[in-house]
Design a protein around this motif. Structure first.
Motif, mmCIF file in Angstrom:
data_model
loop_
_atom_site.group_PDB
_atom_site.id
_atom_site.type_symbol
_atom_site.label_atom_id
_atom_site.label_comp_id
_atom_site.label_asym_id
_atom_site.label_seq_id
_atom_site.Cartn_x
_atom_site.Cartn_y
_atom_site.Cartn_z
ATOM 1 N N GLU A 1 -28.892 -2.404 -26.938
ATOM 2 C CA GLU A 1 -27.628 -2.790 -27.492
ATOM 3 C C GLU A 1 -27.259 -0.977 -28.246
ATOM 4 N N ASP A 2 -27.774 0.138 -28.179
ATOM 5 C CA ASP A 2 -27.646 1.058 -29.191
ATOM 6 C C ASP A 2 -27.538 2.181 -27.931
ATOM 7 N N THR A 3 -27.874 2.405 -27.028
ATOM 8 C CA THR A 3 -28.100 2.850 -25.834
ATOM 9 C C THR A 3 -27.228 2.664 -24.678
ATOM 10 N N ARG A 4 -27.131 0.825 -24.664
ATOM 11 C CA ARG A 4 -26.795 0.172 -24.083
ATOM 12 C C ARG A 4 -27.348 0.573 -22.506
ATOM 13 N N VAL A 5 -28.464 0.498 -22.279
ATOM 14 C CA VAL A 5 -29.224 0.168 -20.745
ATOM 15 C C VAL A 5 -29.993 -1.058 -21.232
ATOM 16 N N LEU A 6 -29.481 -1.470 -19.862
ATOM 17 C CA LEU A 6 -29.933 -2.589 -18.760
ATOM 18 C C LEU A 6 -31.522 -1.996 -18.112
ATOM 19 N N LYS A 7 -32.529 -2.139 -18.152
ATOM 20 C CA LYS A 7 -33.239 -2.633 -17.024
ATOM 21 C C LYS A 7 -33.774 -4.086 -16.845
ATOM 22 N N LEU A 8 -34.199 -3.906 -15.380
ATOM 23 C CA LEU A 8 -34.349 -5.239 -14.902
ATOM 24 C C LEU A 8 -35.716 -4.347 -14.087
ATOM 25 N N ASP A 9 -36.753 -5.625 -13.745
ATOM 26 C CA ASP A 9 -37.763 -5.401 -12.855
ATOM 27 C C ASP A 9 -38.091 -6.122 -11.772
ATOM 28 N N LEU A 10 -37.920 -5.987 -10.143
ATOM 29 C CA LEU A 10 -37.079 -7.205 -9.292
ATOM 30 C C LEU A 10 -38.316 -7.389 -8.611
ATOM 31 N N LYS A 11 -40.040 -6.488 -8.978
ATOM 32 C CA LYS A 11 -40.743 -6.365 -7.324
ATOM 33 C C LYS A 11 -41.053 -7.495 -7.668
ATOM 34 N N ASP A 12 -41.124 -8.548 -7.814
ATOM 35 C CA ASP A 12 -41.786 -9.998 -8.253
ATOM 36 C C ASP A 12 -40.618 -10.553 -7.346
ATOM 37 N N VAL A 13 -39.390 -10.678 -7.453
ATOM 38 C CA VAL A 13 -38.524 -11.262 -6.418
ATOM 39 C C VAL A 13 -37.823 -10.978 -5.079
ATOM 40 N N THR A 14 -38.201 -9.018 -5.116
ATOM 41 C CA THR A 14 -38.105 -8.674 -3.661
ATOM 42 C C THR A 14 -39.192 -8.322 -3.202
ATOM 43 N N SER A 15 -40.462 -8.719 -3.577
ATOM 44 C CA SER A 15 -41.675 -8.674 -2.817
ATOM 45 C C SER A 15 -41.865 -8.776 -1.257
ATOM 46 N N CYS A 16 -41.076 -8.698 -0.304
ATOM 47 C CA CYS A 16 -40.657 -9.632 0.590
ATOM 48 C C CYS A 16 -39.784 -7.574 1.263
ATOM 49 N N GLY A 17 -39.301 -7.572 0.668
ATOM 50 C CA GLY A 17 -38.539 -6.095 0.756
ATOM 51 C C GLY A 17 -37.216 -6.039 0.108
ATOM 52 N N ALA A 18 -36.984 -5.069 -0.236
ATOM 53 C CA ALA A 18 -36.069 -4.609 -1.164
ATOM 54 C C ALA A 18 -34.361 -4.990 -0.050
ATOM 55 N N TRP A 19 -34.253 -4.674 1.367
ATOM 56 C CA TRP A 19 -33.122 -4.853 1.751
ATOM 57 C C TRP A 19 -33.322 -5.867 2.991
ATOM 58 N N GLN A 20 -33.747 -6.931 3.407
ATOM 59 C CA GLN A 20 -34.063 -7.762 3.626
ATOM 60 C C GLN A 20 -32.637 -8.706 4.311
ATOM 61 N N GLY A 21 -31.138 -8.195 3.582
ATOM 62 C CA GLY A 21 -30.073 -8.569 3.812
ATOM 63 C C GLY A 21 -29.131 -8.247 2.284
ATOM 64 N N SER A 22 -28.497 -8.609 2.270
ATOM 65 C CA SER A 22 -27.267 -8.109 1.500
ATOM 66 C C SER A 22 -28.104 -9.387 0.015
ATOM 67 N N TRP A 23 -26.969 -8.461 -1.084
ATOM 68 C CA TRP A 23 -27.468 -9.144 -1.767
ATOM 69 C C TRP A 23 -26.884 -8.821 -3.617
ATOM 70 N N THR A 24 -26.192 -9.973 -4.498
ATOM 71 C CA THR A 24 -26.293 -9.664 -5.826
ATOM 72 C C THR A 24 -25.741 -9.682 -6.542
ATOM 73 N N LEU A 25 -26.282 -8.588 -7.231
ATOM 74 C CA LEU A 25 -26.923 -8.564 -9.147
ATOM 75 C C LEU A 25 -26.042 -8.705 -9.721
ATOM 76 N N SER A 26 -26.085 -9.550 -10.885
ATOM 77 C CA SER A 26 -24.598 -10.120 -11.758
ATOM 78 C C SER A 26 -25.790 -9.809 -13.317
ATOM 79 N N TRP A 27 -24.775 -9.884 -14.105
ATOM 80 C CA TRP A 27 -25.379 -9.546 -15.361
ATOM 81 C C TRP A 27 -24.576 -10.081 -17.264
ATOM 82 N N GLU A 28 -23.399 -11.088 -16.436
ATOM 83 C CA GLU A 28 -22.867 -10.756 -17.146
ATOM 84 C C GLU A 28 -22.222 -12.808 -16.723
#
Length: 994
Positions: free
Chosen positions: A967-994
């Protein structure tokens, strides 16, 4: 290293910037200038290096006087010179024919010929073309040209392509006007604003066979950029003579050097109103390109620009922008060609030295980089590897063919590369010595591919190996011969690209000095090489006496004592008058050796340290007319050769002498700089200028080529160059070694900067794809990206890498802070610190003091950007197998955008590609994926900066665990290796945080 930049210190405009005190600057093996004390003019024999630092023999030394030209005084400095504007009559206009495409007319000399610096041409043809919506062309050339008239040279379109009209011409915003009172003048105006971009009103057109002059007014406090190549600040001074003549000269300040780029960008700011922060402005930019190959001199004065050439025609192109980005795109896409797409490995780190002695030492250097965990992509060799400095050879003692397989098998197995220097002149063997046979020369001679004297005999100059001949790229077989030599040599040495040097084209003597002397080959150059007796580099690092006062005093005393033992006393007699050679025009004859008009050439005489202007090509054209494109042509030949060696793969070339359009084949390095802080600074405007010239693959000899560096300078420089497209460390023979692992502080700083660079390689590669396909720039001046802030017009101590990375380097010693401006803040721009990922707190339009202790280079990310990253590996091959990452830097409004381009990294025409477009807003990041290239790497770390709050984090509507939000730096960090293990660009996608 850059090989033979030979400059007499008397020609340096800023003597306090000379590389060494009391020494001449002579060339290194790579054509660069090195600190060297020339051998005496009457010396006949010298013990010298013959291919290696350990094998000696006595050979004839060419007298230093062999490279002494006529004593000339540039016309701009000559009090006796006539002003052509005062004595020439100009032209009257007739036979005007005008239509929607432009106009044609005949210009006839308006009075008695003045023959100021050539023979006046009495009748000219004027052709004005509205070629396209953004391009106007004015062509003025002699009438009645035929093959029998050689008194002028018109550039053939098959040599330098000429833009063609297109169907958009009707929408042009440029307007041509003319009058002939008191004599012909013209103007070009931006119709939408009424701004006069170029006008020759109240001046006289002078058109002679060896001298053309036209003058345009400029607005007060104008901002011009370009007119290269020279070491100068980004914005050109208002009292500057910008000579354009390819010269082998070791990076003197403000003088002409290797390349010829007769193009400038003109940016003008207009006040549009006032706001709480002061005046509001908007800017308009346009570009001007003179398609002319001759020696040129562009004189900038406070209110005018005067363009002079030593022949040819006026073929003047105007590009209307109205932004810098649009001007650059228009110039490249229509006039000179788009930059080459580079192989991915070319963006890794490169290491070179003049002085790597053998295969064993090369392997030790490579291994030591790995031991220190400093990524090394490519090892380079200077002329040390050659057999007596002859192209396409190996020294049989130090680089024997028997060592090739073991060295290259290991190198290529580890995903690393090898680049050799290749010089531009060809050794001519001693006909009296059968063992001196040189097949490359023999094959070329049999094919008739070398330049000649006017009488048809072979033109023989001198370069590193001794007396040499010079390829004629206008001969029927010249390019094919060069290609064949490259193909055959690859069978012996499996190189990965070429480094072309000495291509201005350079020669160490005036004229065909080898004629009648070939039986003396091999011979020594007319100056001592670094490390030879009488030419030991004694200079200490620039700041040595500041931080090591006691040691400096002791070393200085020892150095002076040694110098006293080897120096000779010289008596100089002063004279009240100096005699200069001045020539006058001869009717019907051109004096190509000493034109009546003397341009301000860094070497003085056009034949000094260069192939002479009367050297003749197979088509009868003299070097005088095409000198500025010799280097351009060898780059083309080398490009064709690499296509033959590596079919379907992108050629990797770094060349020294370039012309408008060379970027479609090559990258460029900045030549023979020195280990001085000011050269580190000048690397930034050099790089930005080459962005304008369409050669984005640019870098300099990091830590400096000439002289000795130290840990502080090298640390700062290794970090700065990490953000240049071409990243190489290179230094001179006999200087202190400067590989980054030589000092722990430099090694640490290098690892830090390289980690950022290698993380950003996908971003940099995408920038190059955009440059290659659209003509956009890679390194950018702040003024170009923020065109409505006039205070940025001269900023060249900071730069942008693409639109999103701001680099603010330390460029002076003994400091731990740096001042930098954060552009765009007045309009709501947001910047984030790369390291802390926090928003920068800075005021608009002022310099901000930034912490920058040694080992830290301030880097900032622009709000509104999505940066594609990849986890760094030791080599680019390893990096390309690692997980992807993203930095999403939100704007004040919570938006961001970015792009990623992926292909196989090497093919000229990739069989598959991916283009990913990122857009963020309203608490979502969308990736739109298009293309067929298969990439199986997962998406690892995603870091979102400037997030006000978060809710559920989801990918394509599915919740994700493990989100970290500060909350102080207002930085959100994510690790998506497990959920994109088949490849980051196999298709279009949407990531949301609200």
């Amino acid at each position: 290293m850059a090989r033979s930049s030979f400059i007499r210190t008397a020609l340096i405009l800023c003597p306090f910037l000379a590389l060494t005190t009391g020494q001449n600057t002579s060339s290194s093996a790579d054509g660069s200038s090195h600190s060297a004390t020339p051998t005496t003019a009457d010396a006949e024999w010298s013990t010298t290096v013959a291919g290696t630092p350990t094998k000696f023999r006595s050979i004839f030394t060419i007298p230093a006087s062999a490279d002494d030209g006529a004593n000339l005084l540039p016309n701009i400095e000559d009090p006796k010179a006539v002003n052509a504007q005062d004595i020439c009559p100009g032209y009257k206009v007739s036979q005007v024919q005008e239509d929607e495409h432009g106009l044609t007319a005949v210009l006839t000399l308006a009075g008695k010929p003045c023959n100021a610096y050539g023979n006046d041409i009495k009748v000219l043809n004027l052709k004005v073309e509205y070629q396209a919506a953004n391009r106007l062309v004015i062509n003025i050339s002699p009438a009645n040209i035929d093959a029998s008239n050689s008194s002028w040279y018109i550039v053939p379109e098959d040599l330098i392509p000429r833009p063609k009209p297109d169907s958009t011409y009707g929408d042009i915003d440029l307007e041509f006007d003319w009058d002939d009172e008191p004599s012909f003048w013209f103007s070009v105006t931006r119709y939408s604003t009424g701004d006069v971009l170029f006008t020759t009103e109240d001046t006289t057109l002078v058109y002679e066979d060896q001298f053309i002059e036209f003058v345009s007014a400029l607005p007060e406090d104008y901002n011009l950029y370009g007119l290269g190549e020279r070491i100068h600040g980004l914005r050109l001074n208002h009292n500057l003579t910008a000579t354009i003549y390819a010269a082998d000269a070791g990076d003197p300040i403000d003088r002409n050097i290797y390349g010829s780029h007769p193009f400038y960008l003109d940016t003008r700011y207009f006040k549009t109103g006032y706001s709480g922060g002061g005046s509001e402005h908007e800017s308009y930019s346009h570009g001007v390109y003179l398609r002319n190959l001759h020696g040129q001199e562009v004189q900038l004065q406070p209110e005018s620009i005067t363009w002079r050439t030593l022949g040819g025609s006026i073929d003047l192109f105007f590009f209307d922008g109205p932004t810098q980005a649009e001007v650059t795109k228009q110039y490249q896409t229509s006039a000179i060609g788009l930059p080459a797409m580079q192989q991915y490995w070319g963006f890794g780190y490169h290491q070179c030295r003049w002085g790597y002695r053998n295969w064993t030492e090369l392997r030790e250097i490579i291994n030591t980089f790995r031991d220190f965990d400093i990524p090394l992509e490519t090892i380079w060799v200077d002329i040390d590897y050659m057999d007596q400095y002859r192209d396409f050879t190996l020294d049989p003692f130090t680089y024997p063919p028997s060592g090739v397989k073991e060295f290259f098998d290991k190198l290529h197995e580890d995903g690393q590369h090898f680049i050799p220097i290749v010089d531009s002149a060809i050794y001519i063997p001693n006909p009296n010595n059968a063992s001196d046979a040189y097949d490359t020369y023999t094959r070329g001679n049999e094919s008739g591919v070398f330049m000649t004297n006017p009488d048809g005999s072979q033109y023989i100059g001198a370069v590193w190996p001794g007396y040499t001949v010079f390829p004629d790229w206008m001969s029927a077989s010249g390019v094919q011969w060069w290609v064949n030599e490259m193909v055959e040599w690859y069978k012996e040495v499996p190189y990965d690209g070429f480094w072309i040097d000495m291509s201005e084209v350079s020669s160490f003597c005036i004229g065909s000095c080898g004629t009648g002397n070939v039986t003396m080959n091999p011979v020594h150059p007319p100056f001592a090489l670094p490390g030879e007796e009488g030419n030991v580099i004694y200079d200490y690092p620039e700041g040595f006496n500041i931080t090591n006062a006691t040691e400096a005093a002791s070393a200085s005393s020892a150095s002076s004592s040694q110098a006293a033992k080897t120096s000779t006393s010289v008596t100089v007699t002063s004279s009240t008058s100096t005699s200069y050679l001045r020539t006058i025009p001869t009717p019907g004859v051109r004096n190509v050796g000493h034109p009546p008009y003397v341009i301000s050439n860094v070497q003085g005489d056009l034949a000094v340290h260069a192939v002479s202007p009367n050297a003749t090509h197979a088509n009868g054209v003299q070097e005088y007319d095409v000198h500025n494109v010799w280097g351009h042509q060898i780059l083309n030949a080398t490009y064709q050769g690499l296509l033959k060696v590596f079919p379907g793969k992108r050629p990797f070339i770094i060349g020294r002498s370039t012309f408008a359009g060379s970027g479609k084949w090559t990258g460029h390095w900045g030549g023979d700089n020195a280990s001085k802080w000011y050269y580190m600074y000048f690397s930034i405007p050099q790089a930005l200028s080459f962005s304008l010239f369409g050669i984005p693959m640019f870098g300099v000899d990091t830590c400096g080529f000439n002289g000795n560096t130290d840990y502080e300078l090298c640390s700062r420089w290794m970090q700065l160059s990490a953000f240049f497209p071409f990243y190489r460390n290179h230094n001179v023979l006999s200087a202190l070694a400067q590989e980054p692992y030589r000092w722990e502080s430099v090694a640490s700083a290098t690892r830090t900067a390289m980690h950022i660079r290698y993380s950003l390689l996908p971003y940099m590669y995408t920038l190059f794809y955009k440059a290659h396909t659209t003509g956009s720039t890679v390194m950018r001046a702040l003024a170009w990206e923020f065109p409505n802030e006039p205070q940025l017009a001269g900023v060249d101590t900071q730069f942008l890498l693409g639109p999103s990375i701001l680099v603010t380097p330390v460029l002076e010693p003994q400091v731990d802070t740096v001042k930098g401006v954060f552009p765009g803040i007045i309009d709501g721009e947001v910047w984030y610190d790369w390291y802390t990922q926090e928003k920068v707190r800075a005021k608009a339009g002022v310099n901000t003091t930034i912490d920058a202790p040694l080992g830290h280079i301030p880097i900032f990310v622009r709000g509104g950007s999505v940066l594609p990253l990849q986890e760094p590996g030791y080599t680019t091959r390893e990096s390309r197998k690692n997980p992807w990452g993203l930095i999403v830097a939100l704007s004040e409004d919570g938006d961001a955008k970015g792009e990623l381009y992926i292909d196989d990294g090497e093919s000229l025409e990739p069989s598959g590609t991916l283009e990913i477009t990122f857009r963020a807003g309203d608490g979502k990041l969308k990736a739109d994926v298009k293309g067929s290239y298969k990439d199986a790497n997962a998406l690892g770390n995603v870091t979102i900066l400037g997030v006000d709050s978060i809710g559920k984090v989801k990918l394509n509507g599915k919740s994700i665990d493990g989100a970290e939000y500060d909350e102080d730096t207002r930085v959100l960090k994510l690790d998506l290796k497990d959920v994109t293990s088949c490849g980051a660009w196999q298709g279009s996608w949407t990531l949301s945080w609200e």
